[in-house]
Motif scaffolding. Structure first.
Motif, PDB file in Angstrom:
ATOM      1  N   ARG A  75       0.822  -1.218   0.000  1.00 51.86           N
ATOM      2  CA  ARG A  75       0.000   0.000   0.000  1.00 51.86           C
ATOM      3  C   ARG A  75       0.856   1.269   0.000  1.00 51.86           C
ATOM      4  NH1 ARG A  75      -4.578  -1.981   4.421  1.00 51.86           N
ATOM      5  NH2 ARG A  75      -5.267  -3.803   3.230  1.00 51.86           N
ATOM      6  N   GLU A  79       0.502   3.976  -1.418  1.00 57.01           N
ATOM      7  CA  GLU A  79      -0.268   5.226  -1.356  1.00 57.01           C
ATOM      8  C   GLU A  79      -0.484   5.688   0.082  1.00 57.01           C
ATOM      9  OE1 GLU A  79      -3.164   1.852  -1.037  1.00 57.01           O
ATOM     10  OE2 GLU A  79      -1.420   2.301  -2.300  1.00 57.01           O
ATOM     11  N   GLY A  80      -0.338   4.790   1.054  1.00 57.29           N
ATOM     12  CA  GLY A  80      -0.556   5.165   2.448  1.00 57.29           C
ATOM     13  C   GLY A  80       0.712   5.356   3.256  1.00 57.29           C
ATOM     14  N   GLN A 124       1.075   8.699   5.279  1.00 55.65           N
ATOM     15  CA  GLN A 124       0.220   8.775   6.460  1.00 55.65           C
ATOM     16  C   GLN A 124       0.703   7.842   7.558  1.00 55.65           C
ATOM     17  OE1 GLN A 124      -2.362  11.048   6.693  1.00 55.65           O
ATOM     18  NE2 GLN A 124      -2.187  10.457   8.857  1.00 55.65           N
ATOM     19  N   HIS A 125       1.121   6.635   7.152  1.00 57.14           N
ATOM     20  CA  HIS A 125       1.650   5.693   8.144  1.00 57.14           C
ATOM     21  C   HIS A 125       2.884   6.274   8.833  1.00 57.14           C
ATOM     22  CE1 HIS A 125      -1.174   2.623   7.240  1.00 57.14           C
ATOM     23  NE2 HIS A 125      -0.670   2.279   6.063  1.00 57.14           N
ATOM     24  N   THR A 131       2.830  -0.558   8.004  1.00 60.23           N
ATOM     25  CA  THR A 131       2.624   0.603   8.871  1.00 60.23           C
ATOM     26  C   THR A 131       3.864   0.946   9.683  1.00 60.23           C
ATOM     27  OG1 THR A 131       1.826  -0.687  10.769  1.00 60.23           O
ATOM     28  CG2 THR A 131       0.201  -0.081   9.083  1.00 60.23           C
TER      29      THR A 131
END
Length: 510
Positions: free
Chosen positions: A189, A191-192, A195-196, A284
């Motif tokens: 992921r 794209e995240g 944010q992570h 994450t």
């Protein structure tokens, strides 16, 4: 609907209840890539995370405990004795019967500690693929471990040259195939990641201008080198006030873990360290890091943690233990691969990256490109395709006539062994000696014995000889001389009349 794909029975040596280990993660990845080609069924010793993942993929899962043989991986003297002991237990019988019931076209046994599925599959004539994810320990008996794998594997898949090195014997070279691990980029992921990174660093109390140096191991024990990481951290912390350090993993040896933390406590820098228990969702965690250090002291079968770090675009500094050195060479990271145990070299590599922000970013970006080129899913699928093209040419050869270490030959007939009474019965049934398959006695022992094949001719002849012997004794004369056969007719009456006279004559002769 009739199954059109060949069936593969896959044996995982473990099924962790809390998280997926490195070996389980690699096995699950391989299963997913095999699904377009094979109808896979996963066999696990207990319920756990990998079983749940397999069911989500639509795979049948069989829970059946199969003993592990750790001395095979450690190349210890009692490995064969332990295998023989486990073959006396009910779990061995259950394993053989499971394979006979499932009738797979091929089986895959995962890791060096899981030989029993390979041994059973070989005895049943099922093509055996043995996936080797770790390097057999180097001892005087390493060749014996390799010989056992050679005897029971038709194909050996290795995740690195380090893992395959003990098996590169002349007889094994044609059987071995190198297929390094890979990953599905979409599942990381990307794209995240931003944010992570923000969320994790805020939770950990790490400012964006600070540089986070990370260590990850699903299970923390001495061989994973945490103590070396701590000593490196103390050295670099003295010169880089903006450096912070993150430990991710589950301590399996609490006293060792505390000893490692004591290194930072003694140096007065423990407040610059953070600790997270291992999380399966590494997507994450990696984004929060700037540098990943892998100081493994044991020969890694591959070093998936380092490859994951590069896939996330991180700079890495590693010990050249086993497969870690191979990853470094394949991705142009030789400058950041230091000799195993060289803490000063580890600290120098990390310091060089902390000193130069531009270099740090450039190395991370290059790592992402080179990791995809050398180990990306496209390269993995091409290697796997070439292997399965060969594997599909192998068909099961179920045993028909077989024997153990003894002389008896059996016909394997619907789950029972029918012994041939004689070689005449064996050849009369249309079989040849070169068709007889020799299998372990432990394999013979798990099947019921059925009706013997052939007539019991030998015992009948013995009875006729005994009857003939009684007749001869009846025909003996006065001095033990056999009378002519023609004198037998009516012999009782004549002997009865002559007996008294005979006795008188014998007395006169005396």
């Amino acid at each position: 609907m009739k199954q059109t794909k060949p069936k593969m029975l896959i044996f995982s040596h473990i099924c962790s209840p809390q998280y997926v280990t490195g070996a389980e993660k690699l096995l699950l990845f391989m299963i997913r890539e095999l699904l377009p080609i094979y109808a896979c069924t996963l066999v696990v010793p207990t319920e756990g995370v990998i079983a749940a993942h397999a069911r989500k993929l639509g795979l049948p899962v069989i829970v059946q405990d199969i003993p592990l043989i750790v001395p095979l991986y450690l190349a210890l003297p009692h490995m064969n004795e332990e295998i023989a002991t486990k073959q006396q237990e009910p779990s061995w019988r259950d394993l053989v019967h499971l394979m006979n019931k499932e009738q797979p076209n091929v089986i895959l046994a995962n890791t060096c500690v899981h030989p029993l599925p390979a041994i059973a599959g070989k005895a049943l004539g099922i093509p055996v693929v043995w996936s080797v994810m770790e390097a057999i320990r180097e001892t005087p008996l390493t060749p014996a471990s390799a010989a056992l794998i050679e005897a029971h594997a038709d194909f050996v898949l290795g995740i690195s040259e380090t893992a395959l090195a003990p098996l590169r014997t002349p007889g094994m070279i044609p059987k071995t195939t190198l297929i390094p691990p890979s990953w599905h980029q979409a599942e990381l992921r990307p794209e995240g990641w931003g944010q992570h990174r923000a969320n994790r660093r805020r939770h950990l109390g790490i400012a964006e201008h600070e540089r986070l140096v990370g260590y990850i191991s699903s299970s923390i024990f001495e061989g994973k080198g945490l103590e070396h990481f701590m000593e490196m951290a103390v050295k670099t912390a003295a010169f880089h006030p903006k450096a912070r350090y993150l430990i991710v993993g589950n301590p399996v040896d609490p006293p060792y873990f505390e000893r490692c933390l004591d290194v930072a406590r003694a140096a007065g820098v423990i407040e610059r360290f953070r600790w997270l228990r291992f999380e399966e969702q590494v997507a994450t965690v990696y984004p929060a890091m700037d540098i990943l250090v892998v100081p493994s002291l044991m020969p890694e079968g591959f070093g998936m943690t380092a490859l994951e770090g590069m896939a996330f675009g991180k700079a890495i500094v590693v010990y050249g233990s086993g497969g870690l050195a191979e990853i470094g060479r394949a991705t142009g990271n030789d400058a950041y691969v230091v000799p195993t145990g060289d803490i000063e070299g580890l600290a120098a590599g990390v310091s060089a990256l902390l000193d130069n922000e531009e270099l740090l970013q450039a190395v991370g970006a290059r790592n992402a490109r080179e990791a995809h080129a050398a180990f990306g899913v496209a390269a993995y699928r091409e290697r796997l395709r070439r292997f399965t093209d060969v594997l599909k040419q192998q068909a099961p050869r179920p045993p028909t006539v077989l024997k153990g270490s003894g002389p008896t030959i059996y016909l394997f007939d619907r789950g029972a062994l029918r012994p041939f009474r004689t070689m005449e019965a064996f050849t009369a049934a249309g079989y040849r000696v070169d068709e007889v398959r020799t299998v372990p006695d432990a394999f013979i022992a798990v099947w019921p014995v059925g009706e013997p094949i052939g007539t019991a001719a030998a015992p009948a002849r013995k009875r006729r000889r005994r009857r003939a012997g009684k007749g001869k004794r009846r025909r003996r004369g006065r001095r033990g001389v056999l009378k002519p056969r023609r004198g037998l007719r009516g012999g009782k009456a004549r002997r009865g009349k002559a007996a008294p006279g005979g006795r008188k004559r014998r007395r006169r002769a005396s």
